[in-house]
Structures are given as structure tokens and as C-alpha cells.
Design an enzyme around this catalytic site. Structure first.
Site, PDB file in Angstrom:
ATOM      1  N   GLY A 249      22.871 -14.795  14.974  1.00  0.00           N
ATOM      2  CA  GLY A 249      22.869 -15.748  13.872  1.00  0.00           C
ATOM      3  C   GLY A 249      21.515 -16.112  13.308  1.00  0.00           C
ATOM      4  N   PRO A 292      21.633 -10.479  18.362  1.00  0.00           N
ATOM      5  CA  PRO A 292      21.159 -10.467  16.978  1.00  0.00           C
ATOM      6  C   PRO A 292      21.700  -9.266  16.211  1.00  0.00           C
ATOM      7  CG  PRO A 292      19.439  -9.675  18.459  1.00  0.00           C
ATOM      8  CD  PRO A 292      20.593 -10.080  19.332  1.00  0.00           C
ATOM      9  N   ARG A 294      22.032  -9.256  11.990  1.00  0.00           N
ATOM     10  CA  ARG A 294      21.314  -9.305  10.714  1.00  0.00           C
ATOM     11  C   ARG A 294      19.792  -9.253  10.896  1.00  0.00           C
ATOM     12  NH1 ARG A 294      23.582 -11.970   6.406  1.00  0.00           N
ATOM     13  NH2 ARG A 294      24.929 -13.050   7.891  1.00  0.00           N
ATOM     14  N   ARG A 331      28.858  -8.489  -0.775  1.00  0.00           N
ATOM     15  CA  ARG A 331      28.445  -9.824  -0.319  1.00  0.00           C
ATOM     16  C   ARG A 331      28.268 -10.838  -1.442  1.00  0.00           C
ATOM     17  NH1 ARG A 331      24.163 -10.828   2.144  1.00  0.00           N
ATOM     18  NH2 ARG A 331      24.986 -12.481   3.450  1.00  0.00           N
ATOM     19  N   TYR A 335      30.414 -14.060  -0.952  1.00  0.00           N
ATOM     20  CA  TYR A 335      29.695 -15.296  -0.578  1.00  0.00           C
ATOM     21  C   TYR A 335      28.642 -15.739  -1.582  1.00  0.00           C
ATOM     22  CZ  TYR A 335      30.653 -13.022   4.068  1.00  0.00           C
ATOM     23  OH  TYR A 335      31.174 -12.366   5.146  1.00  0.00           O
ATOM     24  N   CYS A 362      36.114  -1.737 -11.262  1.00  0.00           N
ATOM     25  CA  CYS A 362      36.982  -2.302 -12.271  1.00  0.00           C
ATOM     26  C   CYS A 362      37.401  -3.713 -11.875  1.00  0.00           C
ATOM     27  CB  CYS A 362      38.197  -1.396 -12.443  1.00  0.00           C
ATOM     28  SG  CYS A 362      38.828  -1.505 -14.090  1.00  0.00           S
ATOM     29  N   GLU A 363      36.468  -4.651 -12.008  1.00  0.00           N
ATOM     30  CA  GLU A 363      36.652  -5.995 -11.474  1.00  0.00           C
ATOM     31  C   GLU A 363      35.520  -6.848 -12.055  1.00  0.00           C
ATOM     32  OE1 GLU A 363      38.927  -6.623  -8.767  1.00  0.00           O
ATOM     33  OE2 GLU A 363      38.334  -8.721  -8.880  1.00  0.00           O
ATOM     34  N   TYR A 391      25.390  -5.809   6.896  1.00  0.00           N
ATOM     35  CA  TYR A 391      26.658  -6.144   6.255  1.00  0.00           C
ATOM     36  C   TYR A 391      26.791  -5.574   4.841  1.00  0.00           C
ATOM     37  CZ  TYR A 391      26.551  -9.229  10.259  1.00  0.00           C
ATOM     38  OH  TYR A 391      26.433  -9.706  11.540  1.00  0.00           O
TER      39      TYR A 391
HETATM   40  C1  LIG Z   1      28.480 -11.456  13.871  1.00  0.00           C
HETATM   41  C2  LIG Z   1      28.197 -11.769  15.260  1.00  0.00           C
HETATM   42  C3  LIG Z   1      26.910 -11.635  15.775  1.00  0.00           C
HETATM   43  C4  LIG Z   1      25.733 -11.259  14.924  1.00  0.00           C
HETATM   44  O1  LIG Z   1      25.452 -12.227  13.972  1.00  0.00           O
HETATM   45  P1  LIG Z   1      24.147 -12.099  13.043  1.00  0.00           P
HETATM   46  O2  LIG Z   1      24.241 -13.273  12.148  1.00  0.00           O
HETATM   47  O3  LIG Z   1      24.260 -10.815  12.322  1.00  0.00           O
HETATM   48  O4  LIG Z   1      22.973 -12.142  13.959  1.00  0.00           O
HETATM   49  C5  LIG Z   1      26.705 -11.855  17.114  1.00  0.00           C
HETATM   50  N1  LIG Z   1      27.727 -12.215  17.921  1.00  0.00           N
HETATM   51  C6  LIG Z   1      28.982 -12.368  17.465  1.00  0.00           C
HETATM   52  C7  LIG Z   1      30.055 -12.747  18.390  1.00  0.00           C
HETATM   53  C8  LIG Z   1      29.253 -12.164  16.127  1.00  0.00           C
HETATM   54  O5  LIG Z   1      30.497 -12.333  15.683  1.00  0.00           O
END
Ligand SMILES: *Cc1c(COP(=O)(O)O)cnc(C)c1O
Length: 432
Positions: A249, A292, A294, A331, A335, A362-363, A391
Site C-alpha cells: 500500500g 509492496p 505499486r 484506471r 478511479y 467505443c465508450e 495496475y
Molecule cells: C493489492 C495488495 C497488495 C499490494 O498493494 P500495493 O498498493 O500495490 O502495494 C498487497 N497485499 C494485498 C493483500 C493486496 O491485496
């Protein structure tokens, strides 16, 4: 100057990635195409690994969350760097196993793994299956019994933390389809249930509080909440759990205005809390896993497109249409995600125009970015959308029967294909 360190501009005024001219890459490989800088990926993996080594004396494991960008070459890189991976489906597991990824270092997630997926995990010897619910726990215990094995498991816990991020990508609160709730006693009940089962071994607990998080506090808080649950488990069952998985995250830079901390800062702060809080509760510091996704690949990737029609609607907006769209990057449609866009062959010119970059699907909602600053562009120019490493490829679709893009890996001025461009034949290959 750009959101990503691997991006620069050369003497021709062309954007570069990993020392390669993006206009030349566009010519060589065609557009649209994803380009990744291998050194950036490896640097990011190493920085997390180093902090596990420094903060926990190596008593932990970095597991790259492969859903961010999953292909064989990425798994090979993870294997070489000595990190584990996290998979969330049979397909991701298959991809990892197909390059002989060590199964012990695979963590298997998902809120509704199928019987076949659980069986594949047990058979291949996946080290940690992150169990999401009681139904899955019972099913898994039976599958492991059938195969004469003991499956290593962790429980996914909802620590109930608001990480102040976009609602769609927030997964730590009580109203979430993922995991066992703390406050209802559901989590403790599952621990007791697992303790009575012969074919699962509860290695520890897991939480993942959200995505694209810039603050350190929610991670610290999550660690504390989880350790308190370790303590409750110990007090009520006598069981001292060995492993704590703190999920992923960590935020990355999509726009100049985003200010993520260096990953070492998160890791050092959280490690301090983990060690102090464990000691305070009379627990030994658990083995730490982090996931990790992203933050490993996001800023390492870009997407190259060729500009087609430029449509100026007086007093409304200008649409710059490109040869890809929501089929390779959903994305913005999902979002309203921010991205920095640069005209790759005019990178030295000022970004004087405010435009909407649209895809070819087509959107009407098929947009890559609205009201973004761009150089004055015309048909044939190459656009680079930055920080698309996470992603994008993994969320791509064949909407409108558009073939999936190739992935080109660059390193120190050299480039190579790691995923080939899909053909129309392949797109229709499952049709009967
Ligand atoms: C998506 C996810 C991650 C990775 O999240 P990032 O934001 O890409 O770092 C790690 N663990 C779990 C369980 C996830 O669902």
C-alpha cells in the site's frame, strides 16, 4: 523534473527511460506499448529488502504483490533478487511456478479462492495461504488432508483502519469483503478453529490497510492493532504466533504534487513500533512480511502511444486521441487516477496546452486524463504516460477486441521484449 527517476530527456529533446530514447522505442516496437526500466524495479526491490535486513536482522520476507504487474520475466527478477511474491489467483500462481519460483516463498491471497486454486496451492507447496474466511479454512483443511499435507496459513484480518485514501481501493475497514473482523470476535473464533485442525498450521496473521497511502501513521497503527491481537491469541489460547504480514500500500508519485516518503522511512518507523510494542506486550518480535506492489513497479513503467485525431471543440475542450485507451489503462475510467503525460518527441518544449487525452475504445468514458498540460501536439506525435507500471498491463482487457500491448524491458540503454504484442488471431483463439 519528472515523476519518475528513470525518466529523462536526451540531446534530441526526446524523452528517455532507462537510457533509451522513447521515440526510437516507439519506432522499433510500435505503439501502443508498455516500457519498463529493469534497474528501477530492482532498486525498489532492494530498498525494501535492505530495510527488512537492517530493521529485523533479516528476520522477514519482502513479497512482491504480483497483481500489480505479473509476467514471467517479473517473477524471474523477483527470484533473482531473493524476494518472495504474493499471488491472488490460479493464473498468477501458474505464472510464478512456470519459472520455478520457490513455492515456499509464495503467499496466496484472495477472498474467494476456488477449490481448484486451493488444491493447486496445496499440491505445489505454497508456503503461506492467506485464509480469508471460515468456509475457506474448512475447505483447505479437507484438501490438505486429502493430499496428506499440512498447509501453512495466515489469517487475513480487518484491523478497521481508515487510511484516508480513495474509497474504491480502501480495504481495511469493517465494511470490506476481505478478511475476518476484529471487533466482532470473528478473528479469535477462527484462530480457535484452526488450532483444532490437523492439516493446517497457523503461521501468523495478515492485514493490508489500503493502497497508495502516503502517511506512515496508519501503518504504525495497523502494526499495533495486529500485535494486540497476537497478545490476545497468546492469552486466550497459549499459542504464540510467529509471523506478522503487514501487507502493501505504499504510495508512489503520479503527479509532481505527490510526495511519498522514501520507503526506508516507512519501514524504519513501522519496525520501531513493531519492536517496541512486541516488547511491551511480552511477545517476541515476529517474523515480518510485507507486500509492496505499486511501489515496486509503478514508477518503473510508462506507456507509449501515437497521437491520431486532435479534435478542438471551441470553448469546451480539445480531445487528443491515442491508439490505445481504457483497454490498456482502465484506471482513469475506474478511479479518475492522475497521470503525468509528456509528448515524447517534444519533451523539451513547454507544456502550453490543456487537453483531454482520449482512447480509441467505443465508450465516452474511455479517457486517459482530463484537463492535463501537454505540449502542442499533432497526429503522429508520441505520447508517454508516466508511472503506468502498476495496475495497467495487469488490468488490461480485450475490450473492442483490441490486442494486448507488448511489454518492453529496458536496462542501461538496451531494450528487449518480455511480453509479445497479442495478435488478432490470439484474441480470437478461444472462439469456437
Ligand atoms: C493489492 C495488495 C497488495 C499490494 O498493494 P500495493 O498498493 O500495490 O502495494 C498487497 N497485499 C494485498 C493483500 C493486496 O491485496
Amino acid at each position: 523534473m519528472y515523476v519518475s527517476d528513470c525518466i529523462s530527456v536526451n540531446e534530441k529533446g526526446h524523452l528517455t527511460i532507462g537510457g533509451c530514447d522513447t521515440a526510437s522505442l516507439a519506432e522499433q516496437y510500435g505503439t501502443p506499448a508498455y516500457i519498463f526500466d529493469e534497474n528501477e524495479i530492482r532498486t525498489n526491490l532492494r530498498s525494501f529488502k535492505k530495510s527488512i535486513d537492517e530493521n529485523y536482522g533479516g528476520n522477514g520476507l519482502v513479497c512482491y504483490a504480483s497483481k500489480a504487474f505479473c509476467c514471467k520475466e517479473m517473477h524471474r527478477i523477483c527470484k533473482q533478487e531473493g524476494v518472495g511474491i504474493d499471488v491472488v489467483s490460479g493464473g498468477e500462481l501458474y505464472t510464478a511456478l512456470s519459472v520455478d519460483f520457490p513455492a515456499e516463498n509464495i503467499v496466496f491471497h484472495g477472498n474467494n479462492k476456488t477449490y481448484a486454486e486451493l488444491e493447486a496451492a496445496v499440491e505445489s507447496g505454497v508456503g503461506r495461504i492467506i485464509v480469508d474466511n471460515v468456509y475457506e479454512l474448512e475447505t483447505l483443511n479437507k484438501i490438505a488432508e486429502k493430499h496428506g499435507k499440512v498447509a501453512g496459513i495466515m489469517f487475513r484480518i480487518k484491523p478497521g483502519i481508515d487510511a484516508h485514501t480513495h474509497e474504491f481501493i480502501m480495504t481495511g475497514q469493517i465494511d470490506s469483503k476481505f478478511g475476518f473482523a476484529l471487533e466482532t470476535g470473528e478473528a479469535m473464533e477462527a484462530v480457535r478453529l484452526a488450532a483444532g485442525m490437523k492439516n493446517v498450521k497457523l503461521r501468523g496473521l495478515h492485514c493490508h490497510i489500503g493502497s497508495q497511502i502516503f502517511d506512515i501513521d496508519p501503518f504504525e497503527l495497523a502494526a499495533k492493532v495486529m500485535l494486540e491481537l497476537f497478545k490476545t491469541v497468546k492469552d486466550e489460547t497459549g499459542l504464540e504466533l510467529e509471523e506478522l504480514n503487514l501487507g502493501g500500500g505504499f504510495g508512489i508519485k503520479y503527479l509532481e504534487s505527490d510526495c511519498p516518503r522514501p520507503y526506508g522511512d516507512y519501514m524504519n518507523s513501522v519496525a520501531k513500533v513493531v519492536k517496541e510494542h512486541s516488547a511491551k506486550l511480552g511477545l517476541k518480535t515476529p517474523f515480518i512480511l510485507i507486500e509492496p506492489g505499486r511501489s515496486i513497479v509503478g514508477a518503473a513503467g510508462i506507456t507509449l502511444y501515437t497521437v491520431g485525431a486532435v479534435k478542438e471543440i471551441p470553448n469546451i475542450r480539445t480531445y487528443v486521441s491515442v491508439d490505445g485507451g481504457m483497454s490498456d489503462n482502465p484506471r482513469y475510467a475506474l478511479y479518475q487516477s492522475d497521470y503525468e503525460i509528456v509528448c515524447a518527441n517534444k519533451a523539451n518544449e513547454n507544456r502550453t496546452e490543456i487537453v483531454t487525452v482520449a482512447g480509441k475504445c467505443c465508450e465516452s468514458g474511455d479517457l486517459i486524463q482530463e484537463n492535463t498540460k501537454l505540449q502542442a501536439v499533432e497526429a503522429g506525435d508520441i505520447l508517454a504516460v508516466l508511472s503506468t507500471g502498476a495496475y495497467n498491463y495487469s488490468m488490461a482487457s480485450n475490450y473492442n477486441r483490441i490486442p494486448r500491448l507488448p511489454v518492453v524491458m529496458v536496462k542501461d540503454g538496451e531494450s528487449r521484449i518480455v511480453v509479445k504484442r497479442e495478435t488478432y488471431e490470439q484474441v480470437a483463439s478461444c472462439d469456437v
